[in-house]
Motif scaffolding. Structure first.
Motif, PDB file in Angstrom:
ATOM      1  N   ALA A 163       0.823  -1.204   0.000  1.00  0.00           N
ATOM      2  CA  ALA A 163       0.000   0.000   0.000  1.00  0.00           C
ATOM      3  C   ALA A 163       0.858   1.255   0.000  1.00  0.00           C
ATOM      4  O   ALA A 163       0.571   2.221  -0.719  1.00  0.00           O
ATOM      5  CB  ALA A 163      -0.932  -0.010   1.222  1.00  0.00           C
ATOM      6  N   ASP A 166       1.747   9.024  -6.325  1.00  0.00           N
ATOM      7  CA  ASP A 166       2.155  10.411  -6.103  1.00  0.00           C
ATOM      8  C   ASP A 166       3.230  10.820  -7.108  1.00  0.00           C
ATOM      9  O   ASP A 166       3.169  11.922  -7.682  1.00  0.00           O
ATOM     10  CB  ASP A 166       2.694  10.579  -4.680  1.00  0.00           C
ATOM     11  CG  ASP A 166       1.609  10.484  -3.623  1.00  0.00           C
ATOM     12  OD1 ASP A 166       0.417  10.604  -3.973  1.00  0.00           O
ATOM     13  OD2 ASP A 166       1.958  10.279  -2.437  1.00  0.00           O
ATOM     14  N   ARG A 175       1.007   3.875  -3.127  1.00  0.00           N
ATOM     15  CA  ARG A 175       0.655   5.274  -2.880  1.00  0.00           C
ATOM     16  C   ARG A 175       1.787   6.179  -3.351  1.00  0.00           C
ATOM     17  O   ARG A 175       1.556   7.212  -4.005  1.00  0.00           O
ATOM     18  CB  ARG A 175       0.386   5.471  -1.389  1.00  0.00           C
ATOM     19  CG  ARG A 175       0.107   6.938  -1.001  1.00  0.00           C
ATOM     20  CD  ARG A 175      -1.251   7.390  -1.459  1.00  0.00           C
ATOM     21  NE  ARG A 175      -1.438   8.822  -1.275  1.00  0.00           N
ATOM     22  CZ  ARG A 175      -2.569   9.459  -1.520  1.00  0.00           C
ATOM     23  NH1 ARG A 175      -3.633   8.787  -1.939  1.00  0.00           N
ATOM     24  NH2 ARG A 175      -2.661  10.767  -1.342  1.00  0.00           N
TER      25      ARG A 175
END
Length: 210
Positions: A21, A29, A25
């Motif tokens: 995760a 980004d 993420r």
């Protein structure tokens, strides 16, 4: 070095899930900020506060990382609406697409992934799987409309769902026109009208000669 794990073949749990995760993420980004050209596994590891060897061992390449990111995005997407009417369901679908594409992070992320898919086969395949997943998630609302007698029996559910998002992506990627609630509502209304008129029947060729 151990061969990277094929994205989607493992359902991690515990710490492995937390690492995945965090990495995904961070990858999202980085993509939103700099596009595919700036995506670097070492930078993703730094952003996620994860060891570089972990990232290289699990994903191995940028293409593998983007593939897993798309898989995760499909899994995390909101479930389809069930309003009881075709127009209500397709309006909810259009508004979800509109909100996603106009979100500062998500919009930039999708642009980066779509751009990457034009030059990388694996990314293109992953992007198709992502959209297939979302289309199949929403197709039952068309099937329910057929069962209620709102649409011709041989209506192609997938084509109706594609018709909702297509004009929104056209504005997003090509024309740059406002992608607002009114655009979403028009897309849903147009798809419903066309579906009711038989535009998306599977046997349109045969039907035109009967």
């Amino acid at each position: 070095m151990t061969d990277p794990v094929e994205p989607g073949t493992v359902r991690p749990g515990g710490r492995t899930a937390r690492v995945r995760a965090a990495v995904l993420r961070a990858a999202g980004d980085a993509l939103a900020e700099g596009g595919i050209a700036q995506l670097d596994l070492a930078d993703v590891a730094r952003r996620a506060d994860v060891g570089k060897t972990t990232v290289y061992r699990r994903w191995g390449t940028v293409a593998n990382l983007v593939t897993d990111l798309l898989l995760d995005m499909a899994e995390q997407s909101l479930p389809r609406a069930d309003t009881g009417t075709l127009l209500g369901d397709l309006t909810a679908n259009a508004q979800l697409v509109q909100r996603t594409l106009t979100d500062q992070r998500q919009g930039a992320l999708f642009k980066a992934i779509i751009a990457a898919a034009t030059g990388d086969t694996r990314t293109a395949q992953a992007l198709r799987r992502f959209y297939d997943t979302r289309i199949n998630e929403w197709a039952p609302c068309v099937e329910q409309a057929v069962a209620r007698g709102e649409l011709p029996a041989d209506t192609d559910p997938q084509e109706v769902i594609r018709a909702v998002s297509a004009p929104l992506y056209y504005r997003f990627l090509v024309t740059g026109e406002d992608l607002d609630n009114a655009a979403a509502d028009r897309a849903a209304n147009a798809a419903v009208a066309a579906a009711r008129a038989g535009t998306y029947r599977r046997n349109t060729t045969n039907a035109s000669h009967t």
